[in-house]
Write a protein that holds these residues in place. Sequence first.
Motif, mmCIF file in Angstrom:
data_model
loop_
_atom_site.group_PDB
_atom_site.id
_atom_site.type_symbol
_atom_site.label_atom_id
_atom_site.label_comp_id
_atom_site.label_asym_id
_atom_site.label_seq_id
_atom_site.Cartn_x
_atom_site.Cartn_y
_atom_site.Cartn_z
ATOM 1 N N ALA A 1 9.083 -0.050 -57.433
ATOM 2 C CA ALA A 1 9.949 -0.857 -56.585
ATOM 3 C C ALA A 1 11.371 -0.788 -57.121
ATOM 4 O O ALA A 1 11.601 -0.912 -58.322
ATOM 5 C CB ALA A 1 9.461 -2.297 -56.566
ATOM 6 N N ALA A 2 12.318 -0.574 -56.251
ATOM 7 C CA ALA A 2 13.719 -0.509 -56.659
ATOM 8 C C ALA A 2 14.257 -1.924 -56.837
ATOM 9 O O ALA A 2 13.919 -2.834 -56.076
ATOM 10 C CB ALA A 2 14.529 0.232 -55.608
ATOM 11 N N ARG A 3 15.092 -2.086 -57.853
ATOM 12 C CA ARG A 3 15.700 -3.400 -58.077
ATOM 13 C C ARG A 3 16.779 -3.630 -57.044
ATOM 14 O O ARG A 3 17.535 -2.725 -56.700
ATOM 15 C CB ARG A 3 16.321 -3.463 -59.469
ATOM 16 N N LYS A 4 16.849 -4.839 -56.548
ATOM 17 C CA LYS A 4 17.896 -5.175 -55.599
ATOM 18 C C LYS A 4 19.158 -5.532 -56.368
ATOM 19 O O LYS A 4 19.111 -6.191 -57.396
ATOM 20 C CB LYS A 4 17.484 -6.345 -54.722
ATOM 21 N N ARG A 5 20.282 -5.065 -55.868
ATOM 22 C CA ARG A 5 21.558 -5.375 -56.477
ATOM 23 C C ARG A 5 22.187 -6.544 -55.751
ATOM 24 O O ARG A 5 22.122 -6.640 -54.525
ATOM 25 C CB ARG A 5 22.490 -4.184 -56.414
ATOM 26 N N LYS A 6 22.813 -7.400 -56.527
ATOM 27 C CA LYS A 6 23.516 -8.532 -55.917
ATOM 28 C C LYS A 6 24.882 -8.053 -55.454
ATOM 29 O O LYS A 6 25.539 -7.264 -56.111
ATOM 30 C CB LYS A 6 23.672 -9.657 -56.923
ATOM 31 N N ARG A 7 25.280 -8.553 -54.301
ATOM 32 C CA ARG A 7 26.592 -8.184 -53.760
ATOM 33 C C ARG A 7 27.665 -9.111 -54.345
ATOM 34 O O ARG A 7 27.435 -10.297 -54.538
ATOM 35 C CB ARG A 7 26.598 -8.305 -52.251
#
Length: 90
Positions: free
Chosen positions: A79-85
């Motif tokens: 699973a790819a880590r989500k980046r915070k905007r």
Amino acid sequence: MLSPQHNCAVCHSRKPEDDFPLTTSGTRALTTCMECLGQGLLNPEVWADLLLQPPGQTVVEPTDNLGTDLPSTTPPNTAARKRKRRRAAG
């Protein structure tokens, strides 16, 4: 439901998708029909050299010239880590 029709590059006849060979990766090679390939390619090793599955065989895992298994070409299922905007300034 009928499968899509494709033209064979050798005999120029219009045939259903199921009459074309599977590649070693499991997709269809829609250029030359199985009938034309079967007349010209009698040795299963030639089929493998063209990355095609001989008629009546299941998916063959690719190997190198020494006969050892090659590493998988499919990426690992992580699973790819989500980046915070960042918030826009101002």
